[in-house]
Design an enzyme around this catalytic site. Structure first.
Site, mmCIF file in Angstrom:
data_model
loop_
_atom_site.group_PDB
_atom_site.id
_atom_site.type_symbol
_atom_site.label_atom_id
_atom_site.label_comp_id
_atom_site.label_asym_id
_atom_site.label_seq_id
_atom_site.Cartn_x
_atom_site.Cartn_y
_atom_site.Cartn_z
ATOM 1 C CD GLU A 180 -2.343 1.479 2.615
ATOM 2 O OE1 GLU A 180 -2.546 0.591 3.451
ATOM 3 O OE2 GLU A 180 -2.438 2.693 2.862
ATOM 4 C CB CYS B 293 -3.464 5.060 4.146
ATOM 5 S SG CYS B 293 -2.591 4.192 5.425
ATOM 6 C CD GLU C 158 -0.271 9.664 0.789
ATOM 7 O OE1 GLU C 158 0.548 8.933 0.208
ATOM 8 O OE2 GLU C 158 -0.973 9.281 1.745
#
Lengths: 493, 493
Positions: free
Chosen positions: B228, B265, B356
């Site tokens: 991930e 996340c 991100e």
């Protein structure tokens, strides 16, 4: 030939597939089942044309090709059954629980298609692992448009099959781009790097597969590569089995390793046999009953010729029967060949003896005792299959052997040969690297799983949920509700 | 500290794991469930020690850490439930059919563990995605020994947790090597290249994950990498939703993106909002209610500082509230920040706005109409989640938006925020690249599937079959027999 069947450029095919992806993703399992039946029916209807064409290009013979076409259309229909069953969508519902800490929302999960996929046909199954083979069938079943890279070993058959598949899909209502076909190694390499391609299915050689695997892994956005790359399919024969049934086992082995001129992924390439039991002589005696034949392509004939020659010339293996140059490079015709070595040779330098020799060759490796058998198994690589030929009296002593074989195999066969793969719910066709690059492969019901990914909807309004997840279960799918499996309802869409 | 908890060298840990692999592979689902319960109980018993230790190293606060430890032990027990349920083993039996053409053998399939696996802990969930997190729980449940690479953000907690996990496993009867723990980036890189390691679970940064992914793909025998890597979790807010519930949605957004100092996340990193509806002001007005806090590591603080600065200094985004240098690099303390841009900016140069920003920052992107909303969604990358805030009156117009969002998301959230992940049967935590490298991830019941591979036994004698496949079903497992699902019998092992 419809315009959707053969495309000139990978980018054009991938874009067309992307354009078809929404329709397929929103189609019902029942609709996709109908597409698969339409393709299967159209191929069966064209058997009288396709089988002779396949024989011209592959020399595999009418009987084998007739059976293979039936297997191929049966496989398409199996995936329609898998869709009708519906558990493959993994519909899972968990109700909201406002009293939980933290409060739990309503969660509904299912599998959805990955999007357009690339499928690489193999040479050795011009139907079952080619244009309309297991990868194509399972990907269409999942709702993924397919761009197929045809194998150069049977170009005319590929083109005709692709045209029939495309026409059947179009006639059954699927959009253009649902299926298309390309040719050429460069086209294949471009295809797996195209941004619209979301996964790859491959059956073929180790080198070709590794090259494509590396390309997919090196992408800016790596995609799954489901490859079957090669397998030596070790066999163990016990001393008791030779004593009880030696000649029958020897005949079975010869039949299996020379079948289809030895051009099966599941060909038994190495057989661990008891030393001094006379089994080599039984196999050599059975060998003349086996026919040679024309190999599939010049490349395969050359590879077989060179591989066998290297083993013999270097003294890595003894030649028990046949000749080290029994491949005619003009006609690509190969005759069966039988080789032998000792466990000590195998353990000392495993790689040459463990290299897949695609063609009618087999290496018998003599073990003297249980320790040598264990030492031999210890160096074996991953394979699609392993087989054991043994007596009931052996069972008590074989637990350790079977445990070690399992680590190296996808399918474990008892007193039978690995060639011949029944397509059923429990069948599969994977094995530890290098047999396959991923556990789930192109044979058996779970092949469909490779082309799915899960999505989970949280607190979504019923109107915006896919039908599979709606409250009244309009598709009548089996579901796991609050952790408990609820079988398919009797209603249907 | 037991000797099995922390190991000095990757090769030592991997070899110890390989030594434990047979025992685990042959353990029953019930035995493995007992191991998981033992670990969960031991961690719960140590809560009074572990939570303050975690707070010292992460500054996440007692309340959050107490909840996270409960989630972690709940997750361990969920996988015990998954094993008790037994469908995860996918036992599938097809009887022989000698009348079929060709005759069909007896085939029995189940899933077996891959072998030793490497798990990389994350910094931001020191319990739930760390030593005893979802990857460890699901891998042990599958029967795979775990070599854990601890995160440098909470070394003492990792060491203590590893010691407790190891002691609980040993006490419950598992062999040494079932679980061990390593530290250091170099150790992690060595670990994923070790021949005994058969798969990798990873939660962390894009760069770190990509590096390890590339190492696993470049192996002589590539292994699965379940990573991930990062997610921007786009949110769409409709004009009607702002008109009806603007202040509440703004408060919810601020709460979600600043939770845990924005170090989730699933943090909503980009929010598509209607232009001219005053929503920016509502969010800016809600911002003072949100607290800043110490970030997890210096590296994360530095990354957040630099990421926000780059957006503002280059004029890529406007600063609506907060300061562009609101990260104190001495204390690693960060304050919330709110940024904005227009769809035109996003579409013209998507990458900077779509990177991100791990920390308490969020970018509002203004769309003027449906076309601009569609254009913005079109450039969004894959994410773990997407969320829509809308009114019932919007539903009829949102089908296209939801369809496009689904292509880019693993979980789709309606009128709620993506932070907060309930661990249930239907939950999952994957998404299209770069969110995750594979569909199945470390959260939810199907996380176990990543550590399995199928094996199929053909015509094997009952005595040599694993108990799960034997005729009398000694483990009482649910099975698919002749294509039909047969629920768990009432007997048990």
């Amino acid at each position: 030939m419809t315009t959707t069947a053969l495309r000139d450029r990978p980018s054009e095919a991938a874009r067309a597939a992307a354009d078809a992806a929404d329709w397929l993703a929103e189609s019902s399992p029942r609709q996709r089942g109908e597409l698969l039946h339409a393709v299967a029916d159209a191929l069966d209807d064209a058997a009288a044309e396709l089988i002779p064409l396949a024989d011209t290009e592959t020399a595999l013979g009418e009987a084998r090709l007739t059976g293979e076409l039936a297997r191929t259309t049966g496989q398409l229909r199996l995936f329609a059954d898998v869709l009708a069953d519906g558990t493959c969508l993994e519909v899972t519902l968990d109700a909201a629980d406002p009293a939980a800490t933290p409060p739990r929302p309503d969660l509904r999960r299912m599998l959805v298609p990955l999007g357009p996929v690339a499928v690489f046909a193999a040479s050795n199954f011009p139907f079952a692992f080619s244009v309309a083979g297991g990868d194509t069938a399972s990907a269409l079943a999942a709702g993924c448009p397919v761009v197929l890279k045809a194998h150069s070993g049977h170009p005319k058959l590929s083109e005709r099959t692709a045209a029939i598949v495309s026409a059947a899909l179009t006639h059954a209502g699927a959009p253009a781009g649902t299926f298309s076909c390309l040719a050429g190694r460069g086209a294949g390499r471009d295809l797996v790097q195209h941004p619209d391609i979301r996964a790859v299915g491959f059956t073929g050689s180790f080198d070709g597969g590794r090259d494509l695997f590396d390309l997919t892994a090196a992408r800016e956005d790596p995609i799954p590569f489901y490859g079957e790359l090669g397998s030596i399919n070790p066999v163990v024969v016990t001393r008791r089995a030779v004593a009880e049934r030696g000649p029958a086992i020897a005949e079975g082995l010869v039949g299996s390793y020379t079948l289809g001129v030895g051009q099966f992924c599941t060909k038994p390439g190495i057989v661990l046999i008891p030393d001094g039991a006379g089994f080599e002589d039984l196999v050599a005696a059975a060998l003349p009953s086996a026919a040679g034949g024309r190999m599939l392509t010049e490349r395969i004939a050359r590879g077989f010729h060179d591989g066998v020659r290297d083993l013999v010339v270097t003294g890595t293996a003894e030649l028990l029967a046949g000749s080290a140059s029994r491949v005619d490079m003009t006609t690509w015709r190969a005759e069966p060949i039988l080789l032998a070595a000792d466990v000590a040779d195998l353990v000392q330098d495993p790689d040459p003896l463990l290299r897949e020799n695609f063609g009618p060759a087999c290496v018998l490796v003599r073990y003297r005792d249980d320790d040598e058998l264990a030492a031999a198994i210890d160096v074996l690589p991953g394979s699609l299959t392993t087989a054991v030929h043994a007596e009931r009296a052996d069972i008590g002593e074989l637990a350790g052997v079977v445990s070690e074989l399992r680590k190296r195999s996808g399918r474990l066969v008892w007193n039978d040969w690995p060639t011949g793969v029944a397509v059923t719910w429990s069948q599969h066709h994977g094995g530890p690297w290098p047999a396959t690059t991923a556990p789930h492969t192109s044979v058996g019901a779970t092949a469909i799983r490779r082309w799915f990914r899960p999505v989970c909807y949280q607190d979504y309004p019923d109107e915006l949920l896919p039908p599979a997840l709606r409250a009244n279960n309009p598709l009548g799918l089996p579901r796991r509700v609050e952790g408990r499996f609820v079988a398919k309802s009797t209603s249907d869409d």
